[in-house]
Design an enzyme around this catalytic site. Sequence first.
Site, PDB file in Angstrom:
ATOM      1  N   ARG A   1       8.526   7.992   6.011  1.00  0.00           N
ATOM      2  CA  ARG A   1       8.263   9.387   6.366  1.00  0.00           C
ATOM      3  C   ARG A   1       8.722   9.711   7.793  1.00  0.00           C
ATOM      4  O   ARG A   1       9.176  10.819   8.070  1.00  0.00           O
ATOM      5  CB  ARG A   1       6.787   9.709   6.181  1.00  0.00           C
ATOM      6  CG  ARG A   1       6.411   9.738   4.690  1.00  0.00           C
ATOM      7  CD  ARG A   1       4.919   9.708   4.472  1.00  0.00           C
ATOM      8  NE  ARG A   1       4.273  10.832   5.129  1.00  0.00           N
ATOM      9  CZ  ARG A   1       2.961  10.923   5.311  1.00  0.00           C
ATOM     10  NH1 ARG A   1       2.160   9.969   4.884  1.00  0.00           N
ATOM     11  NH2 ARG A   1       2.457  11.979   5.918  1.00  0.00           N
TER      12      ARG A   1
ATOM     13  N   ASP B   1       0.368   5.361   1.099  1.00  0.00           N
ATOM     14  CA  ASP B   1      -0.564   6.235   1.811  1.00  0.00           C
ATOM     15  C   ASP B   1      -1.110   7.356   0.929  1.00  0.00           C
ATOM     16  O   ASP B   1      -0.602   7.604  -0.157  1.00  0.00           O
ATOM     17  CB  ASP B   1       0.146   6.868   3.015  1.00  0.00           C
ATOM     18  CG  ASP B   1       0.186   5.924   4.204  1.00  0.00           C
ATOM     19  OD1 ASP B   1      -0.498   4.891   4.169  1.00  0.00           O
ATOM     20  OD2 ASP B   1       0.915   6.234   5.172  1.00  0.00           O
TER      21      ASP B   1
ATOM     22  N   ARG C   1       0.838  -1.190   0.000  1.00  0.00           N
ATOM     23  CA  ARG C   1       0.000   0.000   0.000  1.00  0.00           C
ATOM     24  C   ARG C   1       0.871   1.236   0.000  1.00  0.00           C
ATOM     25  O   ARG C   1       1.948   1.230   0.579  1.00  0.00           O
ATOM     26  CB  ARG C   1      -0.871   0.024   1.259  1.00  0.00           C
ATOM     27  CG  ARG C   1      -1.701  -1.207   1.410  1.00  0.00           C
ATOM     28  CD  ARG C   1      -2.386  -1.234   2.774  1.00  0.00           C
ATOM     29  NE  ARG C   1      -3.074  -2.514   2.935  1.00  0.00           N
ATOM     30  CZ  ARG C   1      -3.911  -2.782   3.924  1.00  0.00           C
ATOM     31  NH1 ARG C   1      -4.154  -1.862   4.846  1.00  0.00           N
ATOM     32  NH2 ARG C   1      -4.494  -3.955   4.003  1.00  0.00           N
TER      33      ARG C   1
ATOM     34  N   TYR D   1      12.365   3.120  -1.912  1.00  0.00           N
ATOM     35  CA  TYR D   1      11.651   4.397  -1.875  1.00  0.00           C
ATOM     36  C   TYR D   1      12.629   5.549  -2.046  1.00  0.00           C
ATOM     37  O   TYR D   1      13.787   5.452  -1.637  1.00  0.00           O
ATOM     38  CB  TYR D   1      10.940   4.593  -0.530  1.00  0.00           C
ATOM     39  CG  TYR D   1       9.632   3.860  -0.379  1.00  0.00           C
ATOM     40  CD1 TYR D   1       8.433   4.467  -0.732  1.00  0.00           C
ATOM     41  CD2 TYR D   1       9.590   2.561   0.132  1.00  0.00           C
ATOM     42  CE1 TYR D   1       7.217   3.809  -0.577  1.00  0.00           C
ATOM     43  CE2 TYR D   1       8.374   1.893   0.284  1.00  0.00           C
ATOM     44  CZ  TYR D   1       7.194   2.531  -0.073  1.00  0.00           C
ATOM     45  OH  TYR D   1       6.005   1.880   0.081  1.00  0.00           O
TER      46      TYR D   1
END
Lengths: 251, 251
Positions: free
Chosen positions: B198, B53, B51, B112
Amino acid sequence: MTQRYFMELAYCGTQYHGWQIQPNGHSIQAEIEDKLSKRLRQPVSILGSGRTDSGVHAEQQFAHFDLLEPLTDLEQLTYSLNAMLPPDIAIRRIFPVEPDAHARFSAFSRYYRYRITRQKDAFRPMQAYYCHFPVNIDRMNEAASILLKHTDYQSFSRAKAAVKHFHCTIDLAEWRPETGTDMTFHIRANRFLWGMVRAIVGTLLEVGQGRMSIADFEQIILARDRKVAGRAAPASGLFLCEVGYPKTVIP
Amino acid sequence: MTQRYFMELAYCGTQYHGWQIQPNGHSIQAEIEDKLSKRLRQPVSILGSGRTDSGVHAEQQFAHFDLLEPLTDLEQLTYSLNAMLPPDIAIRRIFPVEPDAHARFSAFSRYYRYRITRQKDAFRPMQAYYCHFPVNIDRMNEAASILLKHTDYQSFSRAKAAVKHFHCTIDLAEWRPETGTDMTFHIRANRFLWGMVRAIVGTLLEVGQGRMSIADFEQIILARDRKVAGRAAPASGLFLCEVGYPKTVIP
């Protein structure tokens, strides 16, 4: 005695009805005048190097404005304007110029790029013409080179354009392959007529698809009639990317 | 016997409430399932590698789906899906895989990138964290290197996360300067916890601002408590950019 300032900026034109203030449209000029006036607590008008149409972008645009009292902190003004303006308008810098420097009349060249892409780009969706048909870049460049030999471009000017003449001196007109499946048309001239780049690109794409010969392309220029040229390419692919000023205006 | 397909795609997450279908949210998964089902005239469910966000982007994401009858023209399907889908979702390719290939369970790594920028970018406004404060990249890299020495990342996991354990093997964690005023954090691991990148970026930015020492950063990891870590960096800067599969899954 007023102080004149130049503002260098960039914008994504997708959400706007072009640069110029219009009665019922949302324009980049209006957005900037509104925030600048609020910030400086006085009505401020700006004048751009030229207009860009609805949906057309600018990687570099210039505008000027005049103030009665000189500004003290231009970096701070740039920073707060950027914070007040929507995310698709970015002020790069604001700097003082001589009183006779003029964003429009002092500019001696305008450089545009037109970007076509064969692959859908999720990150810059309205910043290219998503073109699925194949085109021959060599043929398009052969036709583009003809643009350097002529000066009357009435055939690529929108019919309603209220200009005194249709002469433009084009000194660069070239398709360049980009990384991946992109291709970009580079064109620079002292001035452009209304809708000119998009009409040229639309016509060159017909040459690139083999639907028009290179001789036909030259005949279109010579005809001085917008009706014979190809359809205008979509606004999404067009970027004003450089405005040239003499060193006396921008050192 | 069903045929399984992998779909490789990219999306700008700004307009979506994340990848996963949600009761009251507009999700990327729902958008694709809707268009794929319409195009194939049968209900099709897709399952993603993981997933993302709300507001988080993907330069490369994978999903799989199963069909009772094999498809004949995958290029044509890709083309028509791209035409049906909104401009901020792009399907790169669709290809058949072995029945046991699984978009989520077969993936051995996720990569990422987190992009920060000091200059407002009118063309990709919600695709970076517009960060006006100065940061020291060497200090941030010294702290980032500590991430390779540990495996329990509970301190960077959202409290509500329902996972069995907090172990992640990070094999890349590095800030790299980009052209101009940009800077990008690269991080790759076998798995990530909810909100982990994050939270790590937000904490590293505190180190980069000199508000936290490198020793503090290691103490945060050892504490195994989300409350001691820094604030999560905004979603806009985060991109899922690579998902690794064995060659037996994607040759």
